[in-house]
Every structure is written in C-alpha cells, then in structure tokens.
Scaffold this active site. Structure first.
Site, PDB file in Angstrom:
ATOM      1  N   ARG A 102     -48.567  19.261 -40.964  1.00  0.00           N
ATOM      2  CA  ARG A 102     -47.592  18.311 -41.536  1.00  0.00           C
ATOM      3  C   ARG A 102     -46.552  19.138 -42.261  1.00  0.00           C
ATOM      4  O   ARG A 102     -46.876  19.854 -43.222  1.00  0.00           O
ATOM      5  CB  ARG A 102     -48.282  17.337 -42.486  1.00  0.00           C
ATOM      6  CG  ARG A 102     -47.286  16.589 -43.360  1.00  0.00           C
ATOM      7  CD  ARG A 102     -47.889  15.416 -44.096  1.00  0.00           C
ATOM      8  NE  ARG A 102     -48.169  14.329 -43.180  1.00  0.00           N
ATOM      9  CZ  ARG A 102     -48.399  13.066 -43.562  1.00  0.00           C
ATOM     10  NH1 ARG A 102     -48.386  12.745 -44.845  1.00  0.00           N
ATOM     11  NH2 ARG A 102     -48.648  12.130 -42.672  1.00  0.00           N
ATOM     12  N   HIS A 129     -43.623  11.322 -35.947  1.00  0.00           N
ATOM     13  CA  HIS A 129     -44.972  11.056 -36.476  1.00  0.00           C
ATOM     14  C   HIS A 129     -45.830  10.493 -35.334  1.00  0.00           C
ATOM     15  O   HIS A 129     -46.235   9.331 -35.342  1.00  0.00           O
ATOM     16  CB  HIS A 129     -44.880  10.070 -37.642  1.00  0.00           C
ATOM     17  CG  HIS A 129     -46.090  10.059 -38.534  1.00  0.00           C
ATOM     18  ND1 HIS A 129     -47.201  10.857 -38.312  1.00  0.00           N
ATOM     19  CD2 HIS A 129     -46.375   9.335 -39.655  1.00  0.00           C
ATOM     20  CE1 HIS A 129     -48.108  10.618 -39.250  1.00  0.00           C
ATOM     21  NE2 HIS A 129     -47.630   9.706 -40.073  1.00  0.00           N
ATOM     22  N   GLN A 132     -49.361   8.703 -35.936  1.00  0.00           N
ATOM     23  CA  GLN A 132     -49.244   7.348 -36.474  1.00  0.00           C
ATOM     24  C   GLN A 132     -48.909   6.354 -35.363  1.00  0.00           C
ATOM     25  O   GLN A 132     -49.479   5.271 -35.281  1.00  0.00           O
ATOM     26  CB  GLN A 132     -48.159   7.310 -37.558  1.00  0.00           C
ATOM     27  CG  GLN A 132     -47.953   5.931 -38.152  1.00  0.00           C
ATOM     28  CD  GLN A 132     -49.142   5.456 -38.976  1.00  0.00           C
ATOM     29  OE1 GLN A 132     -49.582   6.145 -39.867  1.00  0.00           O
ATOM     30  NE2 GLN A 132     -49.662   4.272 -38.674  1.00  0.00           N
ATOM     31  N   ASP A 220     -40.552   0.942 -42.573  1.00  0.00           N
ATOM     32  CA  ASP A 220     -41.042   2.138 -43.273  1.00  0.00           C
ATOM     33  C   ASP A 220     -40.170   2.313 -44.513  1.00  0.00           C
ATOM     34  O   ASP A 220     -39.122   1.667 -44.660  1.00  0.00           O
ATOM     35  CB  ASP A 220     -40.960   3.350 -42.326  1.00  0.00           C
ATOM     36  CG  ASP A 220     -41.628   4.602 -42.884  1.00  0.00           C
ATOM     37  OD1 ASP A 220     -42.406   4.500 -43.855  1.00  0.00           O
ATOM     38  OD2 ASP A 220     -41.356   5.697 -42.347  1.00  0.00           O
ATOM     39  N   CYS A 261     -46.826   1.901 -41.518  1.00  0.00           N
ATOM     40  CA  CYS A 261     -47.616   3.149 -41.486  1.00  0.00           C
ATOM     41  C   CYS A 261     -48.263   3.437 -42.830  1.00  0.00           C
ATOM     42  O   CYS A 261     -49.261   4.147 -42.894  1.00  0.00           O
ATOM     43  CB  CYS A 261     -46.740   4.307 -41.049  1.00  0.00           C
ATOM     44  SG  CYS A 261     -45.354   4.664 -42.147  1.00  0.00           S
ATOM     45  N   ARG A 289     -55.888   5.278 -37.185  1.00  0.00           N
ATOM     46  CA  ARG A 289     -55.513   6.698 -37.281  1.00  0.00           C
ATOM     47  C   ARG A 289     -56.733   7.567 -36.940  1.00  0.00           C
ATOM     48  O   ARG A 289     -56.622   8.563 -36.228  1.00  0.00           O
ATOM     49  CB  ARG A 289     -55.030   7.041 -38.703  1.00  0.00           C
ATOM     50  CG  ARG A 289     -53.734   6.387 -39.127  1.00  0.00           C
ATOM     51  CD  ARG A 289     -52.551   6.898 -38.326  1.00  0.00           C
ATOM     52  NE  ARG A 289     -52.409   8.342 -38.390  1.00  0.00           N
ATOM     53  CZ  ARG A 289     -51.814   9.020 -39.381  1.00  0.00           C
ATOM     54  NH1 ARG A 289     -51.237   8.362 -40.368  1.00  0.00           N
ATOM     55  NH2 ARG A 289     -51.737  10.340 -39.357  1.00  0.00           N
TER      56      ARG A 289
HETATM   57  N1  NVA Z   1     -41.222   8.176 -43.150  1.00  0.00           N
HETATM   58  C1  NVA Z   1     -42.310   8.463 -44.048  1.00  0.00           C
HETATM   59  C2  NVA Z   1     -43.622   8.269 -43.369  1.00  0.00           C
HETATM   60  C3  NVA Z   1     -44.824   8.507 -44.239  1.00  0.00           C
HETATM   61  C4  NVA Z   1     -46.113   8.365 -43.517  1.00  0.00           C
HETATM   62  C5  NVA Z   1     -42.176   9.877 -44.569  1.00  0.00           C
HETATM   63  O1  NVA Z   1     -41.857  10.779 -43.781  1.00  0.00           O
HETATM   64  O2  NVA Z   1     -42.360  10.091 -45.759  1.00  0.00           O
HETATM   65  N1   CP Z   2     -49.133   7.030 -42.662  1.00  0.00           N
HETATM   66  C1   CP Z   2     -49.427   8.274 -43.075  1.00  0.00           C
HETATM   67  O1   CP Z   2     -49.187   9.263 -42.370  1.00  0.00           O
HETATM   68  O2   CP Z   2     -50.041   8.323 -44.284  1.00  0.00           O
HETATM   69  P1   CP Z   2     -50.280   9.604 -45.197  1.00  0.00           P
HETATM   70  O3   CP Z   2     -48.919  10.105 -45.610  1.00  0.00           O
HETATM   71  O4   CP Z   2     -51.098   9.117 -46.336  1.00  0.00           O
HETATM   72  O5   CP Z   2     -50.990  10.653 -44.383  1.00  0.00           O
END
Ligand code: NVA
Ligand code: CP
Length: 303
Positions: A102, A129, A132, A220, A261, A289
C-alpha cells in the site's frame, strides 16, 4: 496472471477466476474448512499509509491459507530512509513468496513487479484499489446473482476507487456512470479505457443524472489519504452536491444497493440514514475483502 497491479492489467477471465475462487473459499470457511492452499508460504505486507481492513484481512487471510504474513511498516523499513524500491524488490524476492504493498505512487508497485521475481499485489495506491473492487464485485454478484447488464454508479472524487470501479464494472459486463466535479475527474488512462465501451460508460458532473436507474451506487471520501492538506478546499467543492442521500437514491432502482469501501464520513459523501439502511451490504462488502484477497493470493502464489 503474475501480479495484481491494477484491474487495467487484469484480464476479464482472471477477474472471473478470482471472483469464482473467492466464492469457493468463502463457502469453505463458512463450513469451518480451512484448506492450506499456501502451506509454508510467506507474504510481506508493506504499508506506507494507514489501514484497518487491508492489513487485518490480508494477515488473517494468509493465516487461514497456511501462509505466514509479515506486517512491514514502511516508515521503519530502509525504504523509509531512501533505499530504492528496486533494491528492496530484489532483496525481498529472496525471502518471500509474495508482496502486498500500500503506497502512494503506482510506479512504486510497478517497480516492485519489474525488479522482483515474486507476485506483487496492489493494496491501494493513489491510482487504484483493485483488492477493494474485487470484493465489491463479489458482493454485488452475491446480492444480485449476476454482474452482466447491471448499472453501477459512482458519486464523488475521481480517485483510486472511482478508477478501479470503472475498469472492474466494465470488464465484468456492467455499465458504469460516474458523477465527479470538474478538476476531480478520474485518471485519463481509465477514461480512455472506458470510452471504448460507448454508451455503457457515462461521465457527468450531475449526481442525479448518474444515479438514474442504478443497480448499485458507490461513493468514497472527498479527500483521500495523502490529500489531508486539501480537505477544506475539497469540502467546498463537493459539499451539498456529491453526496449519496435519500433524494439521490430516489433516482435509482427501488432495489438499488449502496456500497462504501470504508472508512466513511457520515454527513459528507454519504448520509447516516442511507449508510445505515445499507449497512448489511456495506459490512458484507468489508467481509469480502478477506475472501477476495484469499483468492488473489492463491491464484498468484500457489505452486
Ligand atoms: N480513496 C480512499 C480509499 C480508502 C480505502 C483513500 O485512498 O484514502
Ligand atoms: N477499504 C480499505 O482499504 O480500508 P483500509 O484503509 O482500512 O485498509
């Protein structure tokens, strides 16, 4: 399939294979069956951003498959002190059987895949992502019995979720509409991909228009991880318009699902009442997930 970098590089067949295996491993766990598909394998989980779901579902998923997960906080690794990703990739390839990462830049995930020789899984970048969205597709198929022919709508920022949903929906036979404000549009590569689908794809600034006859609506956060400094400016653009609320839901089909998500900001991109009315779907999505990622790990890492 060698890696899961984004859904753009994942074939339609591979997406279907992941979803089918996700259903199988889910059914097995529900019967108390934990098959050691990845016995004695190790997977490194590198995090340069926060996480609740991704970290826990990958750790638990790996253990359920008989593998050993290593949580690797990037800030305490040498990458956090500037060691190049190319070298990290070659070192970790000597120890591990797979890596989930990540991070911010998609290029970092691609460099890991290029320089390492083990499967790389994108656990979220600014661009995509995919894990997800695989869980989202699994959830929609569970509720609706199919994906082909359904309409998915995304309301809000043209971010990593919007990019991956667009590609995932179109590759599985759904139509896709998104409503994003000017200046916050999805990535041009995903837009180019989507435009080839003709009238199965719609991009608008008007959430009411995008929500018309939707089978599933997603949204989101207005400011993603790494964009905290822009939160106030973004709020001014999105507030009052780019929100999943009862009025927007009136545009959709009466049995329209709502997914998120998570984490969600109630009162911003989604109202409390809509969130709670669809909580079963949203938390099934979160559960999936685990199952979808187990399928990804098995398909990429099994001998
Ligand atoms: N768009 C959000 C998704 C979090 C799971 C982010 O990147 O923070
Ligand atoms: N939706 C998602 O990826 O959650 P986290 O940021 O908690 O991993």
């Amino acid at each position: 399939m060698k890696h899961l970098l984004s859904l753009l590089e994942t074939s339609e067949q591979d997406i279907q294979d992941i979803l089918n295996l996700a259903d199988i491993v889910k059914a097995e766990v529900k019967q108390g069956i934990y098959k050691p598909y990845l016995k004695n394998k190790t997977i490194g989980l590198i995090f340069e951003k926060n996480s609740t779901r991704t970290r826990v579902s990958f750790e638990v998923g790996a253990v359920q498959l008989g593998a050993y997960p290593l949580f690797l906080d990037a800030s305490t690794m040498q990458i956090g002190r500037g060691e190049p990703i190319q070298d990290t990739a070659r070192v970790l390839s000597r120890y591990l059987d797979g890596i989930m990462i990540r991070t911010f830049e998609q290029a970092e995930v691609e460099a890991l895949a290029e320089y390492g020789d083990i499967p790389i899984i994108n656990g979220l970048t600014d661009f995509a992502h995919p894990c997800q969205v695989l869980a989202d597709l699994q959830t929609i198929r569970e509720y609706k019995g199919k994906l082909e022919g359904l309409k998915m709508t995304f309301i809000g920022d043209g971010n990593n979720m919007c990019n991956s949903l667009m590609v995932g929906a179109l590759k599985t036979g759904m139509s896709f509409a998104c409503a994003c404000p000017e200046g916050y549009l999805p990535d041009p590569k995903c837009l180019d991909f989507a435009k080839a689908y003709g009238d199965k794809f719609q991009l608008t600034n008007d959430p009411m228009e995008a929500a018309k006859d939707a089978d599933v609506i997603l949204t989101d956060v207005w400011a993603s991880m790494g964009e905290e400094g822009e939160a106030a400016q973004r709020k001014a653009v999105f507030e009052g318009v780019y929100q999943v609320n009862a009025k927007l839901m009136e545009q959709a089909k009466s049995d329209c699902m709502v997914l998120h998500c998570l984490p969600a900001h109630r009162g911003e991109e989604i109202t409390e009442d809509v969130f709670e009315a669809h909580a079963n779907e949203i938390f099934d999505e979160a559960e999936n997930r685990l199952h979808a990622q187990k399928a990804v790990m098995v398909l990429l890492m099994q001998d």
